[in-house]
Design a protein around this motif. Structure first.
Motif, PDB file in Angstrom:
ATOM      1  N   TYR A   1     -15.522 -17.638  -8.342  1.00 45.89           N
ATOM      2  CA  TYR A   1     -16.453 -17.489  -9.460  1.00 45.89           C
ATOM      3  C   TYR A   1     -17.634 -16.608  -9.075  1.00 45.89           C
ATOM      4  O   TYR A   1     -18.056 -15.740  -9.850  1.00 45.89           O
ATOM      5  CB  TYR A   1     -16.930 -18.867  -9.927  1.00 45.89           C
ATOM      6  CG  TYR A   1     -17.948 -18.790 -11.039  1.00 45.89           C
ATOM      7  CD1 TYR A   1     -17.558 -18.440 -12.316  1.00 45.89           C
ATOM      8  CD2 TYR A   1     -19.286 -19.052 -10.802  1.00 45.89           C
ATOM      9  CE1 TYR A   1     -18.481 -18.353 -13.343  1.00 45.89           C
ATOM     10  CE2 TYR A   1     -20.222 -18.972 -11.811  1.00 45.89           C
ATOM     11  CZ  TYR A   1     -19.813 -18.620 -13.079  1.00 45.89           C
ATOM     12  OH  TYR A   1     -20.727 -18.527 -14.080  1.00 45.89           O
ATOM     13  N   LEU A   2     -18.182 -16.808  -7.885  1.00 49.83           N
ATOM     14  CA  LEU A   2     -19.305 -15.976  -7.428  1.00 49.83           C
ATOM     15  C   LEU A   2     -18.884 -14.511  -7.289  1.00 49.83           C
ATOM     16  O   LEU A   2     -19.663 -13.601  -7.589  1.00 49.83           O
ATOM     17  CB  LEU A   2     -19.869 -16.521  -6.119  1.00 49.83           C
ATOM     18  CG  LEU A   2     -20.547 -17.884  -6.215  1.00 49.83           C
ATOM     19  CD1 LEU A   2     -20.943 -18.374  -4.836  1.00 49.83           C
ATOM     20  CD2 LEU A   2     -21.745 -17.831  -7.149  1.00 49.83           C
ATOM     21  N   TYR A   3     -17.661 -14.269  -6.864  1.00 47.89           N
ATOM     22  CA  TYR A   3     -17.147 -12.906  -6.781  1.00 47.89           C
ATOM     23  C   TYR A   3     -17.081 -12.269  -8.166  1.00 47.89           C
ATOM     24  O   TYR A   3     -17.449 -11.106  -8.350  1.00 47.89           O
ATOM     25  CB  TYR A   3     -15.772 -12.912  -6.123  1.00 47.89           C
ATOM     26  CG  TYR A   3     -15.114 -11.563  -6.082  1.00 47.89           C
ATOM     27  CD1 TYR A   3     -15.520 -10.605  -5.160  1.00 47.89           C
ATOM     28  CD2 TYR A   3     -14.105 -11.231  -6.967  1.00 47.89           C
ATOM     29  CE1 TYR A   3     -14.926  -9.359  -5.118  1.00 47.89           C
ATOM     30  CE2 TYR A   3     -13.499  -9.996  -6.938  1.00 47.89           C
ATOM     31  CZ  TYR A   3     -13.909  -9.054  -6.005  1.00 47.89           C
ATOM     32  OH  TYR A   3     -13.323  -7.827  -5.972  1.00 47.89           O
TER      33      TYR A   3
ATOM     34  N   VAL B   1     -18.888 -13.088 -10.791  1.00 48.58           N
ATOM     35  CA  VAL B   1     -20.253 -12.856 -11.255  1.00 48.58           C
ATOM     36  C   VAL B   1     -20.845 -11.633 -10.571  1.00 48.58           C
ATOM     37  O   VAL B   1     -21.515 -10.806 -11.198  1.00 48.58           O
ATOM     38  CB  VAL B   1     -21.118 -14.116 -11.020  1.00 48.58           C
ATOM     39  CG1 VAL B   1     -22.585 -13.821 -11.257  1.00 48.58           C
ATOM     40  CG2 VAL B   1     -20.650 -15.235 -11.928  1.00 48.58           C
ATOM     41  N   LYS B   2     -20.601 -11.484  -9.268  1.00 47.96           N
ATOM     42  CA  LYS B   2     -21.122 -10.335  -8.520  1.00 47.96           C
ATOM     43  C   LYS B   2     -20.545  -9.025  -9.050  1.00 47.96           C
ATOM     44  O   LYS B   2     -21.259  -8.020  -9.147  1.00 47.96           O
ATOM     45  CB  LYS B   2     -20.787 -10.489  -7.035  1.00 47.96           C
ATOM     46  CG  LYS B   2     -21.296  -9.359  -6.184  1.00 47.96           C
ATOM     47  CD  LYS B   2     -20.869  -9.521  -4.745  1.00 47.96           C
ATOM     48  CE  LYS B   2     -21.259  -8.276  -3.972  1.00 47.96           C
ATOM     49  NZ  LYS B   2     -20.528  -8.172  -2.736  1.00 47.96           N
ATOM     50  N   ARG B   3     -19.269  -9.023  -9.396  1.00 45.26           N
ATOM     51  CA  ARG B   3     -18.615  -7.818  -9.926  1.00 45.26           C
ATOM     52  C   ARG B   3     -18.937  -7.592 -11.404  1.00 45.26           C
ATOM     53  O   ARG B   3     -18.503  -6.619 -11.991  1.00 45.26           O
ATOM     54  CB  ARG B   3     -17.111  -7.930  -9.756  1.00 45.26           C
ATOM     55  CG  ARG B   3     -16.611  -7.999  -8.336  1.00 45.26           C
ATOM     56  CD  ARG B   3     -16.650  -6.686  -7.654  1.00 45.26           C
ATOM     57  NE  ARG B   3     -15.951  -5.712  -8.462  1.00 45.26           N
ATOM     58  CZ  ARG B   3     -15.051  -4.870  -8.004  1.00 45.26           C
ATOM     59  NH1 ARG B   3     -14.737  -4.877  -6.745  1.00 45.26           N
ATOM     60  NH2 ARG B   3     -14.482  -4.007  -8.807  1.00 45.26           N
ATOM     61  N   LYS B   4     -19.682  -8.504 -12.004  1.00 47.15           N
ATOM     62  CA  LYS B   4     -20.075  -8.435 -13.418  1.00 47.15           C
ATOM     63  C   LYS B   4     -18.864  -8.333 -14.347  1.00 47.15           C
ATOM     64  O   LYS B   4     -18.851  -7.574 -15.321  1.00 47.15           O
ATOM     65  CB  LYS B   4     -21.051  -7.288 -13.644  1.00 47.15           C
ATOM     66  CG  LYS B   4     -22.323  -7.477 -12.873  1.00 47.15           C
ATOM     67  CD  LYS B   4     -23.303  -6.380 -13.136  1.00 47.15           C
ATOM     68  CE  LYS B   4     -24.553  -6.693 -12.316  1.00 47.15           C
ATOM     69  NZ  LYS B   4     -25.496  -5.644 -12.318  1.00 47.15           N
TER      70      LYS B   4
ATOM     71  N   ASP C   1     -19.736  -9.517 -17.999  1.00 47.91           N
ATOM     72  CA  ASP C   1     -20.783  -8.817 -18.767  1.00 47.91           C
ATOM     73  C   ASP C   1     -20.119  -7.932 -19.821  1.00 47.91           C
ATOM     74  O   ASP C   1     -19.360  -7.028 -19.500  1.00 47.91           O
ATOM     75  CB  ASP C   1     -21.660  -7.956 -17.849  1.00 47.91           C
ATOM     76  CG  ASP C   1     -22.564  -8.778 -16.969  1.00 47.91           C
ATOM     77  OD1 ASP C   1     -22.745  -9.978 -17.285  1.00 47.91           O
ATOM     78  OD2 ASP C   1     -23.101  -8.241 -16.001  1.00 47.91           O
TER      79      ASP C   1
END
Length: 122
Positions: A109-111, A113-116, A119
């Motif tokens: 999940y953090l990956y 979010v980091k890769r957007k 968005d």
């Protein structure tokens, strides 16, 4: 222990009942349903909108990415349910294994979010 054809009778009855129900429902709807033919009713229809344009128009990759991510993170519930039901029987060992599983999901999940990936403003 030898099994005979008699052991399969309940399964055959269920299959026969299912087939009769399916075909009976289809035939009943065919006989009882309305018979009005109209060009408007025969037209293509998709999600409440009239079909306009070429069906080969490309979609944004975001749609497919969000769909795949939903399926990926939704499947985790399938693995968490047996753990939650049998929590008292599996004890601390199961808790540690589920914690590892959740940590792997959190890293994913953090990956994302980091890769957007989620968005929509791009």
């Amino acid at each position: 222990m030898q099994s005979g054809l008699y052991d399969f009778v309940p399964i055959l009855i269920q299959v026969a009942f299912s087939a009769v129900f399916v075909f009976g429902t289809i035939l009943a709807s065919n006989f009882l349903g309305p018979k009005h033919k109209a060009s408007r009713k025969s037209a293509n229809f998709e999600c409440g909108l009239d079909s306009i344009g070429n069906a080969r128009t490309p979609f944004a990759i975001k749609y497919f990415l969000v769909a795949i991510l939903f399926v990926l993170f939704d499947i985790e519930i399938v693995f968490m349910y047996p753990w939650a039901v049998n929590y008292q029987e599996i004890g601390i060992s199961g808790l540690l294994k589920m914690g590892g599983f959740i940590i792997v999901l959190l890293i994913g999940y953090l990956y994302i979010v980091k890769r957007k990936a989620l968005d929509w403003e791009k």
